[in-house]
Scaffold this motif. Sequence first.
Motif, short mmCIF file in Angstrom:
data_model
loop_
_atom_site.label_atom_id
_atom_site.label_comp_id
_atom_site.label_asym_id
_atom_site.label_seq_id
_atom_site.Cartn_x
_atom_site.Cartn_y
_atom_site.Cartn_z
N UNK A 1 0.79 -1.23 0.00
CA UNK A 1 0.00 0.00 0.00
C UNK A 1 0.83 1.29 0.00
N UNK A 2 1.55 1.47 1.10
CA UNK A 2 2.18 2.79 1.27
C UNK A 2 3.30 3.06 0.27
N UNK A 3 4.06 2.03 -0.05
CA UNK A 3 5.16 2.21 -1.00
C UNK A 3 4.67 2.75 -2.34
N UNK A 4 3.75 2.03 -3.02
CA UNK A 4 3.27 2.53 -4.31
C UNK A 4 2.58 3.89 -4.22
N UNK A 5 1.73 4.07 -3.20
CA UNK A 5 0.94 5.31 -3.14
C UNK A 5 1.82 6.51 -2.80
N UNK B 1 -3.43 12.99 -7.91
CA UNK B 1 -3.61 12.50 -6.54
C UNK B 1 -4.95 11.75 -6.40
N UNK B 2 -6.00 12.39 -6.92
CA UNK B 2 -7.34 11.79 -6.78
C UNK B 2 -7.40 10.46 -7.51
N UNK B 3 -6.91 10.46 -8.77
CA UNK B 3 -6.97 9.22 -9.55
C UNK B 3 -6.10 8.12 -8.95
N UNK B 4 -4.97 8.51 -8.36
CA UNK B 4 -4.11 7.50 -7.71
C UNK B 4 -4.89 6.83 -6.57
N UNK B 5 -5.58 7.63 -5.77
CA UNK B 5 -6.32 7.06 -4.63
C UNK B 5 -7.51 6.23 -5.10
N UNK B 6 -8.21 6.72 -6.14
CA UNK B 6 -9.36 5.97 -6.65
C UNK B 6 -8.89 4.63 -7.23
N UNK B 7 -7.84 4.67 -8.05
CA UNK B 7 -7.33 3.44 -8.64
C UNK B 7 -6.74 2.51 -7.59
#
Lengths: 248, 256
Positions: free
Chosen positions: B97-101, B241-247
């Motif tokens: 989780x945290x690494x990619x995001x 940012x938004x698309x990263x969290x949604x995906x």
Amino acid sequence: MIRVANLHKSFRGQKVLKGVNIEFARGKITTIVGTSGCGKTVLLKHLNALLLPDKGEIFIDSVDISKLRQKELYQIRAKFGVLFQGAALLDSMSVFENVGFPLREKTKMKESNIKKKVADRLEQVGLGEMGHKLPAELSGGMRKRAGLARALIMDPEIVLFDEPTTGLDPVLATSIHQLIARTQEAFGFTGIIVSHTIPQVFEISDYVAMLANGVVEELTPPEVFCSSQNPIVQQFIHGKTEGPIQVL
Amino acid sequence: MVSFLGRIGRFAIDQIAGMGRMFLFLVSAILLAFRRPAKLRLIVYHIKTIGVDSLSVVALSGFFTGMVMGFQGYYSLRKFNAESWLGSATALGLLRELGPVLSAFMVTGRTGSAMAAELGTMRATEQIDALYSMAINPIKYLVSPRIIAGLIAMPLLTAIFNVIGIFGSYVVGVGMLSVSSGSFFSGMENSVVFHDVYSGITKSVCFGLIITWICCYKGFHASPMATGVSQATTESVVLSFVLILVWDYFLTSIML
């Protein structure tokens, strides 16, 4: 060679070109003049399909480019060289790389031949020693000259000049005009210039076109243009605020 | 009432048309990436700007994220007398989780915004028009190499973030909070499976695509003025940012 017929263009409901009809003579220099914002650059950008018309036709060698597909448009654009208002040199490249860029991208020319041709063109525009510099390190006049060298590197049939002397002092403006005339004589291209620098630009022009109210009001040789009885032309040449051209 | 509904309809049509344009932009950039000549030199250059130039900020943020995870993990696990699972908890949290995001956030802030600003400035100074006028497709020249570079550089940065994050957690857990070094690593070895690494890397590839796609699109279509460039830069960062969290949500739910 280049014929524009009934060209219309609007931006967000504002009509800029309202039926432009004009023919540019092959191997001659035609200068388009007109008030700021009258659509000169918009007309210029239609000629090599950087903009597409809402209505009307643009014929290059009898081909209507407004109906071509993207791939065919790229072939048409290869006939053109363009000197943009701010020269539009790619900032990440040196002057030498900028001028040689179209050759590297569009031809299979050997590197040694590219270097020779670029050096020749830079010499012709008086930038023989400046090839290693980045565009940001050049003065406005030098950038224009580098842009001219790039515009001419593919030996184009047609060269478009978008306000080549705007922002330059009168001496530099004259030298750019002379450079355009000299290169046109040497290469024989069809030159189309958008300029505000009157009457100096008339000295190198074979024809002058006046764009006003979204149409071409006058297309004549410069000496006829200056003595035109058209009130729009007279108001523009003498810079009067009162007359048929509405000043905001 | 009718005009109000009309405005809503117009807004909806504009939004859908905008999404369609963005999608077509991506499709054309991907298709052009396979057309010869390949822009290998540009791809390598952009791997450097996206990857190497972001390395320090990714490493630093990875180290501190790992250290925070070390403290927080120790605090939580101690309540269950499970401090020895600190290595396992840190590794799973980072890898999945945290690494990619977080590394995607860092790259968006560091490189994505610069990408949007650079292309926006090129639009404003007619450099993109100049490419068109030289019969050079600017999407193939400017966008496709950046997207390929993003797909390559992002998983590598994520891997580096993960390794440094685990090291940060080790420094705190083993060096400062007296967790046993053996249990730190053995817990990690027992609980982390290949699927955890695979899901994190898959996410980072998707995020690399999102960042380069959105930032290039926004920069490429910026209004040709100073405010247009700044607006494109802001929009590119926020939307990324938004698309990263949604995906991230969708990918997590698929690959759990």
